[in-house]
Structure formats: C-alpha cells, structure tokens
Design an enzyme around this catalytic site. Structure first.
Site, PDB file in Angstrom:
ATOM      1  N   GLU A 253       0.837  -1.190   0.000  1.00 23.89           N
ATOM      2  CA  GLU A 253       0.000   0.000   0.000  1.00 23.89           C
ATOM      3  C   GLU A 253       0.878   1.248   0.000  1.00 23.89           C
ATOM      4  O   GLU A 253       2.026   1.220   0.452  1.00 23.89           O
ATOM      5  CB  GLU A 253      -0.899   0.006   1.240  1.00 23.89           C
ATOM      6  CG  GLU A 253      -1.907   1.147   1.289  1.00 23.89           C
ATOM      7  CD  GLU A 253      -2.942   0.976   2.385  1.00 23.89           C
ATOM      8  OE1 GLU A 253      -3.883   1.790   2.441  1.00 23.89           O
ATOM      9  OE2 GLU A 253      -2.820   0.023   3.188  1.00 23.89           O
TER      10      GLU A 253
ATOM     11  N   ASN B 104     -12.219  -1.499  -1.005  1.00 27.06           N
ATOM     12  CA  ASN B 104     -11.529  -2.020   0.170  1.00 27.06           C
ATOM     13  C   ASN B 104     -12.240  -1.537   1.432  1.00 27.06           C
ATOM     14  O   ASN B 104     -12.564  -0.355   1.545  1.00 27.06           O
ATOM     15  CB  ASN B 104     -10.080  -1.519   0.194  1.00 27.06           C
ATOM     16  CG  ASN B 104      -9.391  -1.784   1.515  1.00 27.06           C
ATOM     17  OD1 ASN B 104      -8.951  -2.896   1.781  1.00 27.06           O
ATOM     18  ND2 ASN B 104      -9.301  -0.761   2.366  1.00 27.06           N
ATOM     19  N   GLU B 105     -12.474  -2.455   2.356  1.00 29.18           N
ATOM     20  CA  GLU B 105     -13.067  -2.116   3.651  1.00 29.18           C
ATOM     21  C   GLU B 105     -14.208  -1.108   3.506  1.00 29.18           C
ATOM     22  O   GLU B 105     -14.217  -0.045   4.118  1.00 29.18           O
ATOM     23  CB  GLU B 105     -11.991  -1.610   4.621  1.00 29.18           C
ATOM     24  CG  GLU B 105     -10.985  -2.686   4.972  1.00 29.18           C
ATOM     25  CD  GLU B 105     -10.011  -2.307   6.078  1.00 29.18           C
ATOM     26  OE1 GLU B 105     -10.064  -1.160   6.595  1.00 29.18           O
ATOM     27  OE2 GLU B 105      -9.177  -3.163   6.448  1.00 29.18           O
TER      28      GLU B 105
ATOM     29  N   GLU C 164      -5.968  -9.162   3.828  1.00 22.79           N
ATOM     30  CA  GLU C 164      -5.155  -8.441   4.807  1.00 22.79           C
ATOM     31  C   GLU C 164      -5.096  -9.278   6.077  1.00 22.79           C
ATOM     32  O   GLU C 164      -6.136  -9.556   6.682  1.00 22.79           O
ATOM     33  CB  GLU C 164      -5.714  -7.042   5.127  1.00 22.79           C
ATOM     34  CG  GLU C 164      -5.565  -6.051   3.986  1.00 22.79           C
ATOM     35  CD  GLU C 164      -5.962  -4.628   4.362  1.00 22.79           C
ATOM     36  OE1 GLU C 164      -5.848  -4.250   5.550  1.00 22.79           O
ATOM     37  OE2 GLU C 164      -6.402  -3.896   3.455  1.00 22.79           O
TER      38      GLU C 164
END
Length: 509
Positions: free
Chosen positions: A29, A176-177, A308
């Site tokens: 990231e 993401n999330e 993750e």
C-alpha cells in the site's frame, strides 16, 4: 522434563485440495515507506534499481516465489485516482495521502511502475479499485487501459504512454473495507455498489477478470451473507452471478487494544501466549465465513480471500505514527506459521491471502534502513521461504489420534503445536510449529501409503522470542539445518524445541 510426544498420521497417497500459491500473496500500500523508500527509490538513487524499482528488494522477494501483489491499498485505494499516476512523471499531479500521515505524494509510482514491478517479481498483479471516492467509469477505464488489445480511447492512451501490448491482470478488488475507510457503507449499500462496479469491469479478449468483493471485518458473518445473497439463490443449484468471483475479509492479530496494541519487541511470556490465541482465531473466522458461503454455494464456486492479515503493534518509538513501521520478531514468525497451517486446512474454499505488508509496514518481509540503505530479511520472511514448497501442492490430511498439547490462556485453550503437510512433484513437505515459550515437543510422524527418502529438515528459532534481525545482526533469526529428526519404523520423529518452526522435506520413494 521430557518433551510431550504428539502422534500424527499422514496418508501421503491420499491428496486433498490443492493449496493455491496465491495463499502466499503479498500486499503493498501507499503507506509509510512501503512504496517510496521500500519498493521504489527513484531512478536517481545510488541504490541499484531498474526504472526506480529497488533491485535487492526484487531479488529477495523472488526467492519466495511471490505469487501476487495487491496494490495500491488498503484504505489508500479508495482515494487513489489512477489517471494521476500515468504519463510523464514531471506532469503528474501531487496528491495528499489523507489516510497515512497526511503526506504529499508525487505520483511517480503509478500503474506502469506497478506493472513493471510485478514483471520483475514474476508476480500476478492484484489491483484494488476505487469504489469509495471513484466512479464506475474510472474503474472500467482502468481495466480497459491495462488489458484491452486493438483500438479504443484507453488503448490509445496506454500506447501513448509507452506500452504497446496489454498486460494480463486477472485479480481486481471492488474497493476495500467498504464498512470503514472505503465509504462507511452498510452491507446492503456496498452490495449494490459491488454489483454495479463488477458489471462494468469487463473481460477484454482472453483476460478473464476475477472480481473480489470487499468483504467483512473479522467475524461479521452477516456481511458475507449479504454478499452471497446478491450472487444467487439459496440452494444446491447455486450459479453465482458473473459480477463477483470471490469475497474477501480482513483479520489482524492484535492482542492488546486498538489504542495500545503492544510493543513489537518488548513483551513477556503472557503477551506471547495472548498473541498466539489471537493468531489461532483465524481458523474460527475462516470456518465461520466458509459455513455461511457453503449454505449458498455448496459447490464452492465462490472464493474466499483473506487479503489483509498479520500482526499489528504500536509503531517503533520515534517513527511517524501514520507510517505503521514495526520491528518483526520470532513471535511474528510463529504467527505466520500458524496462519499457514490454517490456510492449508481450508484450501478447498480459501483461494488467496495477502500478508500486510511486504516492505517496512506492519508484518513485513523486508525492512530497509533509510540511512544506510541496508536490507534486512525478517523472521516472517523466512517462514514464507521455508514454506514455499506448499505452493500449488496437494494438501495432505493430518490426523492427531492423541490430540495436541495445550495451555489455558485467560480462559481460552491454546494448542501449542501445529502442523500441516503437502505433496508435489514427488516430494513431501511437512511444516511444524511449537509456540510454547518454554516446553519442547516431539512429533511422531506416522507416514502411511508411501515410503520417503533423503529427509532434510530446517529450523527457525532463537534464544528468545523477542529476537529479531537488524542491519548489524541480519541473521539473528534465520533458518538452519535441523539434525534432531530421526527415522522410525513408521516414519519420522521430529524434535521441536520451544518457540520453533521446523520444516521437513523428503523425496517420496
């Protein structure tokens, strides 16, 4: 005190589900020194590089047979606009990384640089698209830019930026999330967005997309069920809709609180055991999400992705709290070895996993020193290297007729020995962990259905759990030959010292 003896039966002639190499995936990231100062040092750096990509980092990761790399986030993905990272570097706009340190980034590492990195690594790219602050068209154009042959606006733009032929990019994350930094959506809101984004991420030519929906946080099984309902009707005739091929979830090993996660290097035995309890919980979570998915998809057509995972500690003293830089000890290595045993057990449903993160962030493989330029392989790196023979191997069931030794930790039972096995290309690989801080164990491997020859064992351990590698002591925790493996009438007896990870490889005769 004599070591406890653990009987284990492995039928080497009864292969189970294949352990996808993608369970050994990685995550990079735009966070701290993962990209800039980690993977990418710029073409003007004194460090050996190719197009600004640091070559000793590439060499170290290639030795792991790194299968895939997830990028650009993480939380960063949902504020990243890919067109800002293409074209001449001097023309790329500066952006603010609001999630991680509020630092300014010059966008010099963008799509072409990431694809060049993947090519150098021999890894498949896994791109997380921007669902939180982006548009459907933006993501659809990115897919076209990367993967389309022929003539179109995006193809012409790619060619103008120096790339004639398209790349192959199978793996695409639909945000993401989404339950948090990716938009603070409800499961129902995100499911609708995932359907829309997934629909317009098109297959171009023979590049067939594998779309991964942003899934649950930890044990949020309701989120998983909501997404599964979007893909088809409950029942044995489940035929998943084509706009998602997999669901993800995230789980970090954090034995402390969110506000005080604990030190990476200053901890006691009780802290170690609490960490192992949290690490072992990944089995419960994968089982829970798999059970929900099995209700809708008994044929296991939809993949589960843990993109993750890893330990999360307080940052190292004196470092930027937004950069998530932490040291990596033998304790972290044992967290990784436990995870892989669980991953192998669930190889029928779990298709990918990505440790967070590859360089200089959280449970990293590699730490680079900003002053000296030194590269350090962490204890976790060595677990990946020692285990790489499991990639794309057939899993082998391990039966434990006498159970496993255990300790009570704050009212929870912690099994202190873990093991898994696989076979590939006429070779057997067995991985064994002893997470007990002070007690050794002997594992009696009863290998049935085939004979073995030329067993070779390696061990990863150190004098204390807090041991870690530094530029001054890069081999403080490193694999060494393990001589305490003896042949028996039925197989092998493997001695596991306290806090150790051992692999045994043998030719199947």
């Amino acid at each position: 005190m004599s070591p406890v003896t653990v009987p284990a039966i492995i039928n080497v002639d009864v292969p189970g589900p294949v352990i996808s190499r993608h369970l050994y995936g990685h995550f990079a990231e735009h966070l701290g020194r993962c990209i800039y100062g980690g993977f990418y040092v710029g073409e003007d750096s004194d460090l050996p590089n190719e197009g600004g990509i640091r070559l000793d980092v590439v060499e170290a990761l290639r030795a792991l047979n790194i299968p895939n790399l997830r990028w650009p986030g993480g939380c960063f993905a949902d504020e990243y606009h890919w067109m800002d990272g293409i074209g001449p570097k001097e023309s790329r706009p500066v952006m603010v990384n609001t999630h991680w340190g509020n630092v300014e980034e010059n966008n010099h590492f963008g799509t072409h640089e990431f694809m060049a990195l993947c090519e150098l690594l021999g890894a498949e790219p896994y791109i997380s698209g921007n669902v939180g602050s982006g548009t459907v068209r933006e993501m659809s154009d990115w897919v076209e830019y990367l993967t389309r042959e022929g003539d179109s606006p995006m193809v012409r733009l790619r060619k103008a930026n120096g790339r004639e032929k398209p790349w192959r990019v199978r793996f695409w994350g639909l945000g993401n999330e989404a339950w948090g930094c990716g938009g603070n959506m409800s499961a129902q809101q995100y499911a609708a967005e995932a359907r829309r984004f997934g629909t317009y991420c098109r297959d171009h030519g023979d590049n067939k997309l594998y779309r991964i929906a942003a899934g649950a946080n930890g044990a949020d099984y309701a989120w998983t069920e909501t997404l599964m309902k979007q893909l088809g009707e409950l029942g044995c005739a489940y035929r998943p809709a084509p706009f998602m091929q997999a669901l993800s979830f995230h789980y970090y090993t954090i034995p402390g609180t969110w506000q005080d996660k604990g030190s990476a290097t200053e901890f006691g035995v009780d802290d170690h055991y609490r960490t192992m309890v949290q690490a072992a919980r990944v089995d419960e979570l994968i089982t829970g999400h798999s059970n929900v998915m099995d209700c809708y998809d008994p044929g296991k057509n939809v993949g589960l992705v843990l993109d993750e995972w890893g330990t999360w500690w307080n940052v190292e003293p004196g470092t930027n709290p937004g950069f998530l830089y932490q040291q990596n000890t033998l304790r972290d290595a044992l967290v990784a070895s436990l995870h892989f045993d669980v991953f192998h057990k669930h190889a029928d449903r779990l298709v990918m996993a990505n440790i967070a993160q590859t360089v200089n962030v959280l449970q990293a493989m590699i730490l680079t020193d900003p002053d000296s330029g030194a590269l350090v392989r962490t204890p976790t790196y060595h677990v990946f290297e020692m285990n790489k023979g499991h990639q794309d191997a057939a899993s082998l069931r391990v039966d434990l007729p006498g159970g496993l030794p255990a300790r009570q930790v704050d009212g929870t039972e912690l099994r202190t020995v873990s093991l898994s096995a696989s076979r590939k290309d006429g070779r057997l690989l067995v991985s064994l962990s002893n997470v007990d801080a002070g007690e050794a164990a002997d594992v009696e491997l009863d290998l049935r259905g085939g004979a073995i020859a030329e067993p070779r064992a390696r061990i990863l351990t150190a004098g204390e759990l807090r041991a870690h590698n530094t530029p001054d002591a890069p081999e403080a925790v490193a694999p060494r030959p393990h001589e305490q493996v003896t042949a028996t009438a039925s197989g092998l007896r493997v001695h596991l010292p306290a806090h150790s990870f051992v692999t045994v490889e043998a030719r199947l005769a």
